[in-house]
Design a protein around this motif. Sequence first.
Motif, PDB file in Angstrom:
ATOM      1  N   VAL A  61       9.678  -5.696   2.360  1.00  0.00           N
ATOM      2  CA  VAL A  61       9.935  -4.996   2.019  1.00  0.00           C
ATOM      3  C   VAL A  61       8.782  -3.608   1.771  1.00  0.00           C
ATOM      4  O   VAL A  61       7.907  -3.817   0.695  1.00  0.00           O
ATOM      5  CB  VAL A  61      10.749  -4.037   0.184  1.00  0.00           C
ATOM      6  N   LYS A  63       6.549   0.433   1.621  1.00  0.00           N
ATOM      7  CA  LYS A  63       6.968   2.612   1.127  1.00  0.00           C
ATOM      8  C   LYS A  63       7.246   3.135   2.024  1.00  0.00           C
ATOM      9  O   LYS A  63       8.423   3.651   1.115  1.00  0.00           O
ATOM     10  CB  LYS A  63       5.919   2.101   1.227  1.00  0.00           C
ATOM     11  N   SER A  65      10.651   1.773   3.536  1.00  0.00           N
ATOM     12  CA  SER A  65      11.776   1.051   3.921  1.00  0.00           C
ATOM     13  C   SER A  65      13.234   1.764   3.422  1.00  0.00           C
ATOM     14  O   SER A  65      12.648   2.422   2.783  1.00  0.00           O
ATOM     15  CB  SER A  65      11.999  -0.453   3.451  1.00  0.00           C
ATOM     16  N   ALA A  70      15.705  -2.331   2.060  1.00  0.00           N
ATOM     17  CA  ALA A  70      15.188  -3.094   0.759  1.00  0.00           C
ATOM     18  C   ALA A  70      16.329  -3.626   0.154  1.00  0.00           C
ATOM     19  O   ALA A  70      15.972  -4.989  -0.718  1.00  0.00           O
ATOM     20  CB  ALA A  70      15.719  -1.608  -0.010  1.00  0.00           C
ATOM     21  N   GLN A  99       4.248  -1.762  -8.077  1.00  0.00           N
ATOM     22  CA  GLN A  99       5.640  -1.864  -6.973  1.00  0.00           C
ATOM     23  C   GLN A  99       6.875  -3.081  -7.025  1.00  0.00           C
ATOM     24  O   GLN A  99       7.554  -2.993  -7.391  1.00  0.00           O
ATOM     25  CB  GLN A  99       6.268  -0.515  -6.695  1.00  0.00           C
ATOM     26  N   LYS A 100       6.023  -4.136  -5.872  1.00  0.00           N
ATOM     27  CA  LYS A 100       6.735  -4.921  -5.806  1.00  0.00           C
ATOM     28  C   LYS A 100       7.100  -5.800  -6.852  1.00  0.00           C
ATOM     29  O   LYS A 100       8.493  -6.512  -7.626  1.00  0.00           O
ATOM     30  CB  LYS A 100       6.356  -6.175  -4.820  1.00  0.00           C
ATOM     31  N   PHE A 129       6.353   7.542  -0.521  1.00  0.00           N
ATOM     32  CA  PHE A 129       7.454   6.290  -0.121  1.00  0.00           C
ATOM     33  C   PHE A 129       8.674   7.218   0.697  1.00  0.00           C
ATOM     34  O   PHE A 129       8.468   8.147   0.702  1.00  0.00           O
ATOM     35  CB  PHE A 129       7.347   5.925  -2.021  1.00  0.00           C
ATOM     36  N   THR A 132      14.841   5.419  -1.094  1.00  0.00           N
ATOM     37  CA  THR A 132      15.368   4.569  -1.163  1.00  0.00           C
ATOM     38  C   THR A 132      14.113   4.353  -2.448  1.00  0.00           C
ATOM     39  O   THR A 132      14.689   3.782  -3.114  1.00  0.00           O
ATOM     40  CB  THR A 132      15.477   3.946   0.068  1.00  0.00           C
ATOM     41  N   ASN A 133      13.142   4.200  -1.639  1.00  0.00           N
ATOM     42  CA  ASN A 133      11.988   2.874  -2.475  1.00  0.00           C
ATOM     43  C   ASN A 133      11.436   3.504  -3.798  1.00  0.00           C
ATOM     44  O   ASN A 133      11.142   3.351  -4.860  1.00  0.00           O
ATOM     45  CB  ASN A 133      10.857   3.067  -1.789  1.00  0.00           C
TER      46      ASN A 133
END
Length: 380
Positions: A61, A63, A65, A70, A99-100, A129, A132-133
Amino acid sequence: MKILFLDQSGKPGGAELCLIDIAKPYRDRALVGLFADGSFKTLLQQNHIPVEVLTTQKIQVRKQSNFFQAFGSLTQLAPLIFKVAETAKKYDIIYANTQKALVIGAVASFLARRPLVYHLHDILSSEHFSQTNLRVAVNLANRFATLVIANSQASKTAFVQAGGKAEITQVVYNGFDGKLYQTSPAETQKLRQQLGVEKKFVVGQFSRLSPWKGQHILIDAIAQCPPEVTAILVGDALFGEQDYVKQLHQQITQLGLEKRVKFLGFRNDIPQLMAACDLVAHTSIAPEPFGRVIVEAMLCEKAVVAAKAGGATELVEHGINGFLTTPGESQELAEIINTCLQDQQTTATIASHARTTASQRFDVAHINQQIAELLLSCAK
């Protein structure tokens, strides 16, 4: 209090350097779990911080995506999530530093029934980003995090504007050990000789080579300055940005600046290189979440000219402890460089004030005390 820190990176960036300072006081009762192997692991070991690489599988994933990418990545992450959840049962808090790490840590905190702290080092906006993210990060933080630590007011504001809960968010700036930024005049003179800039007015730019970091803005500005003004670019490209480096070299050739712009690549002697500069330029064309190099330059007693956006505006008072310039405006940047060149006494006074204020505002012991109090309240 035992803490499981999580970080996605194998390479040390600003968030990772910040994590080292935060984890040091807990190194006898903490573990840093990484999602990739690399030099960051070595750096943690050198600081005697327990570290384990929890997976060798690359997290796909990105930034930008979309939803399907995702979701597909999440289905692949199940083994890592369960491993983190089992590990977390030995600790009191899960501390997601990226973030991940938030994605993994959020689900793991639910499974392990441990409080989650998310350290927000990004400005969560559509400039950096995908939608979605953004939704994933905000929803996971709102649902699972007991505390969100934002590295600036700018980061907190963007998080809240994206739907994040203001009531769980606290602003805590990065901390720095001022002793690490002291360089002797003899060492500085030797380094300037090695760089071949003894009689030059040196402007340093310290960051990875990336379009949004704005090295091309600085190069344009150098072309508008007298011949004695030269630039050193410290850092290199990451994440497939080599095309940008080629563009920078083409730009330098077109402007005839081959002898006035030096590429130094990745370096470990950042404080020494900053000390060898007459001015440090921060030229990001998008808002910076914090601006670590700005504070580092201040601690090296160097005047800084920073792009007037994001966290930088919380660090620099124009004409007091540095200079602010409109992002993307090379002519305005050139004017400030020329002013510093022409009035080096005033520039030195500003640099001295910068060091004093940075030492007071960003002392690592004071910052770690703030974080310790916040973590203690989460563990109750």
